[in-house]
Design an enzyme around this catalytic site. Structure first.
Site, PDB file in Angstrom:
ATOM      1  N   TYR A 142      11.380  -4.479   4.153  1.00  0.00           N
ATOM      2  CA  TYR A 142      12.087  -4.700   2.888  1.00  0.00           C
ATOM      3  C   TYR A 142      13.465  -4.053   2.881  1.00  0.00           C
ATOM      4  CZ  TYR A 142       7.569  -6.308   1.117  1.00  0.00           C
ATOM      5  OH  TYR A 142       6.388  -6.980   0.937  1.00  0.00           O
ATOM      6  N   LYS A 191      -0.563  -2.360  12.577  1.00  0.00           N
ATOM      7  CA  LYS A 191      -0.740  -3.517  13.465  1.00  0.00           C
ATOM      8  C   LYS A 191      -0.268  -3.066  14.852  1.00  0.00           C
ATOM      9  CE  LYS A 191      -1.721  -7.919  14.099  1.00  0.00           C
ATOM     10  NZ  LYS A 191      -3.123  -8.368  14.108  1.00  0.00           N
ATOM     11  N   ASP A 223      -5.063  -6.945   9.610  1.00  0.00           N
ATOM     12  CA  ASP A 223      -5.856  -8.170   9.404  1.00  0.00           C
ATOM     13  C   ASP A 223      -7.324  -7.819   9.169  1.00  0.00           C
ATOM     14  OD1 ASP A 223      -5.552  -7.234  11.991  1.00  0.00           O
ATOM     15  OD2 ASP A 223      -5.799  -9.173  12.956  1.00  0.00           O
ATOM     16  N   ASP A 251      -2.371  -5.648  -3.778  1.00  0.00           N
ATOM     17  CA  ASP A 251      -2.682  -6.783  -4.669  1.00  0.00           C
ATOM     18  C   ASP A 251      -4.099  -7.284  -4.413  1.00  0.00           C
ATOM     19  OD1 ASP A 251      -0.228  -6.801  -5.903  1.00  0.00           O
ATOM     20  OD2 ASP A 251       0.030  -8.969  -5.733  1.00  0.00           O
TER      21      ASP A 251
END
Ligand code: NAD
Length: 360
Positions: A142, A191, A223, A251
């Site tokens: 971001y 990851k 994942d 979320d």
């Protein structure tokens, strides 16, 4: 003692839910003789309409001289086509985080017993879920360099993911400290099988864990973490992860609890912390008295706990929310058959009423 609170309602349902939280704080202020001083400022699309920019200088200044910030939500279709530097979500939210030095976002995902059936998952999977998701807030994709290049046949867009050891240490330390005060289990999500930033992340977490032998550390690929969150969420106590993974997983965790309208959040790190519901401005229900104000009211409770050290008052708000839910009152997002449907203002008033009764 006076507590200065910068109030930024923002856009959409932000202007409906924030007043409910402010009223609750007002009730507590009167009962306990706390001098909560509210100062409102523009942010997001509302600020663009008035001043041309989503985060006016005066707004950031007000936040910096306050003791805490209470934010509603920003954004909406009206401002979706603006250039990136003017978009409410990017410029205002990222600007506030950067301007206030907020590098950590804390999102508790707690399933209230009264809402067990509002979750889309089976009762035995979600009953008793109590997870704290800690998301890094000022690094990663971001904030890394972004660019576009013209190439044959179109364009190439580039986002850059960057993390330093220092950035990782400060957020992961918060993860260990938080786990130490809860169930003493920390799951670090990365990851590392693919990303270099994740490999640095994992090495740094492993090194830091030597200082926290009392906290059980696990590493999980993002994942797998997404899968485990819906498979058996009760395995998690505290999760810590980088910016984008945290955005998505928090979320996802929110839906375990029935509705994103139930989830508060705190962004901390600098001198002044910011408290806001985990959801957005919900343009689909804005202006209809349908929004659930509980996430915002619980964010105000987090403010009392983390910024003002008013644990008893924070707990009173949380208990009042539980009582109102136990009595069967529901906004549309958590409605079930046999319960009483109420609007935003009614839900706020019910929680305020319960609060007064409990104190009395
Ligand atoms: P959203 O969170 O606003 O809404 C997603 C869904 O959840 C919608 O169906 C909405 O009606 C529902 N919902 C959200 N909060 C609710 C509440 N309190 N009570 C009842 N239902 C609720 O996400 P979105 O639709 O992806 O985004 C809408 C706008 O909000 C966009 O402009 C987006 O960029 C912005 N946004 C802002 C923030 C923020 O200010 N922190 C966060 C996320 C999205």
């Amino acid at each position: 003692m006076a507590y200065k609170i910068a109030v930024l309602p923002g856009d959409g349902i932000g202007t409906e839910i924030i007043p409910e939280a402010v009223k609750i704080l007002g009730v507590l202020g009167e009962v306990f003789n706390h001098d909560f001083v509210f100062a409102e400022a523009l942010v997001g699309g509302a600020a663009i309409d008035e001043t041309g920019v989503p985060l006016p200088e005066e707004t950031l200044e007000l936040c910096k001289i306050s003791d805490a910030v209470l934010l509603g939500a920003v954004g909406g279709p009206k401002w979706d086509t603006l250039p990136v530097h003017l978009r409410p979500e990017g410029a205002a939210l990222l600007g506030l985080r950067k301007g206030l030095g907020l590098y950590a976002n804390l999102r508790p995902a707690i399933l209230y017993p009264a809402l067990t059936d509002a979750s889309t998952l089976k009762r035995d999977v979600v009953e008793g879920v109590d997870i704290m998701v800690i998301r890094e807030l000022t690094g990663g994709l971001y904030f890394g360099e972004k660019k576009r290049e013209n190439i044959e046949g179109g364009q190439r867009a580039i986002d850059t993911m960057v993390y330093t050891t220092e950035e990782i240490v400060r957020i992961v330390r918060l993860g260990f400290e938080t786990a130490r005060k809860r169930g003493k289990r920390l799951c670090s999500v990365d990851k590392a099988n693919i990303l270099e930033t994740s490999r640095l992340w994992r090495e740094t977490v492993t090194e830091l864990s030597k200082e926290y032998p009392d906290v059980e550390l696990t590493h999980m690929y993002v994942d797998n973490a997404a899968m485990q969150l819906v498979r058996w969420p009760k395995q998690f106590d505290v999760m810590v992860t980088e910016n984008m993974f945290g955005d998505i997983l928090s979320d996802q965790a929110s839906m375990l609890t029935g509705s994103i309208g139930m989830l508060p959040s705190a962004s901390i790190g600098g001198k002044v912390a910011m408290y806001e519901p985990s959801h957005g401005s919900a343009p689909d229900i804005a202006g209809q008295n349908k929004a659930n104000p509980i996430a915002t009211i619980l964010s105000a409770a987090m403010m009392l706990r983390y910024s003002f050290n008013l644990e008893k008052e924070a707990k009173l708000i949380e208990d009042a929310v539980v009582k109102v839910l136990d009595k069967g009152y529901r906004t549309g997002d958590i409605m079930e058959s046999g319960k009483t449907l109420v609007g935003t203002t009614e839900m706020g008033a019910l929680i305020g009423g319960e609060l007064i009764q409990n104190v009395g």
